[in-house]
Design an enzyme around this catalytic site. Structure first.
Site, PDB file in Angstrom:
ATOM      1  CB  CYS A  76      28.216 -22.139 -55.255  1.00 51.80           C
ATOM      2  SG  CYS A  76      27.004 -22.887 -54.192  1.00 51.80           S
ATOM      3  CD  GLU A  77      33.033 -21.677 -49.674  1.00 48.54           C
ATOM      4  OE1 GLU A  77      34.140 -22.008 -50.137  1.00 48.54           O
ATOM      5  OE2 GLU A  77      32.897 -20.971 -48.673  1.00 48.54           O
ATOM      6  CG  HIS A  78      27.364 -21.391 -49.461  1.00 48.11           C
ATOM      7  ND1 HIS A  78      27.263 -20.069 -49.822  1.00 48.11           N
ATOM      8  CD2 HIS A  78      28.292 -21.450 -48.474  1.00 48.11           C
ATOM      9  CE1 HIS A  78      28.086 -19.352 -49.085  1.00 48.11           C
ATOM     10  NE2 HIS A  78      28.720 -20.159 -48.271  1.00 48.11           N
ATOM     11  CG  HIS A  79      23.627 -24.416 -52.571  1.00 48.87           C
ATOM     12  ND1 HIS A  79      23.941 -23.074 -52.524  1.00 48.87           N
ATOM     13  CD2 HIS A  79      22.564 -24.582 -51.748  1.00 48.87           C
ATOM     14  CE1 HIS A  79      23.105 -22.453 -51.712  1.00 48.87           C
ATOM     15  NE2 HIS A  79      22.254 -23.335 -51.232  1.00 48.87           N
ATOM     16  CD  GLN A 117      30.116 -13.645 -58.590  1.00 52.05           C
ATOM     17  OE1 GLN A 117      29.085 -14.320 -58.606  1.00 52.05           O
ATOM     18  NE2 GLN A 117      30.200 -12.472 -59.185  1.00 52.05           N
ATOM     19  CG  HIS A 145      25.785 -17.738 -58.034  1.00 48.41           C
ATOM     20  ND1 HIS A 145      26.718 -18.154 -57.122  1.00 48.41           N
ATOM     21  CD2 HIS A 145      26.262 -16.578 -58.560  1.00 48.41           C
ATOM     22  CE1 HIS A 145      27.719 -17.285 -57.084  1.00 48.41           C
ATOM     23  NE2 HIS A 145      27.463 -16.314 -57.945  1.00 48.41           N
ATOM     24  CB  CYS A 147      22.900 -22.667 -55.661  1.00 42.74           C
ATOM     25  SG  CYS A 147      23.728 -21.117 -55.348  1.00 42.74           S
TER      26      CYS A 147
END
Ligand code: ZN
Length: 187
Positions: A76-79, A117, A145, A147
């Site tokens: 995931c690109e956020h975490h 996603q 996920h 995260c």
């Protein structure tokens, strides 16, 4: 493409920043291992869907193709934590089909990047539309996920489902629903 040295420096900085000793036995080779690991899990940046979808077969009969339960792992690109699960792909050809293994490889091209996603789902569908010009493509991704499950709201086992419908699947809701039922995982 992947700058090994930078990744190793960054990993060492994180180890230091959390108060650990980067020189201790167990951690000494960790930055190097992380560098090598990123080479593999971010390999999608050096691949294009055309590389895997360029070999196709011509068919007379345009019977639908459904490939279920393609396992994938992404980040995931956020975490920058893993999300993983299954991809299900259906398409109705218009004279062109690809080998089944190519569908899985197309998923890999997009999974091995920093992702969200929703984007990944649409990218796979777009790549297939582009490469095969089928009558329609339907892509469903269901993933856990980490995260969300190992931090934050902590809902172990919860899954996120994303859908991308193109062509006839976008135009015909009934057809789309019928295929979604067929693709539904048995778990
Ligand atoms: Zn996240």
């Amino acid at each position: 493409m992947i700058d090994q040295k930078k990744i190793q420096e960054a990993a060492k900085l994180i180890i230091e920043a959390i108060g650990e000793d980067p020189e201790r036995e167990g951690l000494k080779a960790t930055p190097e291992r992380i560098g090598r690991m990123y080479e593999e899990i971010m390999a999608g940046y050096s691949q294009k869907p055309e590389d895997v979808l360029s070999t196709f077969f011509t068919v007379e009969e345009n019977s639908p193709v459904i490939e279920k339960d393609i396992t994938f792992y992404s980040m995931c690109e956020h975490h920058m934590l893993p999300f993983f699960g299954k991809a299900h792909i259906a398409y109705i050809p218009d004279g062109k089909v690809v080998g089944i293994s190519k569908l899985a490889r197309c998923v890999e091209v997009y999974a091995r990047r920093l992702q969200i996603q929703e984007h990944m789902t649409a990218q796979i569908a777009d790549a297939l539309m582009e490469a095969l010009a089928p009558k329609g493509v339907l892509v469903v991704l269901e993933a856990e996920h980490t995260c969300m499950t190992m931090r934050g709201v902590k809902k172990p086992g919860s899954r996120t489902v994303t859908i991308s419908a193109k062509g006839v699947f976008k135009e015909d809701q009934e057809l789309c629903d019928r295929f979604l039922r067929l693709m539904k995982a048995e778990s």
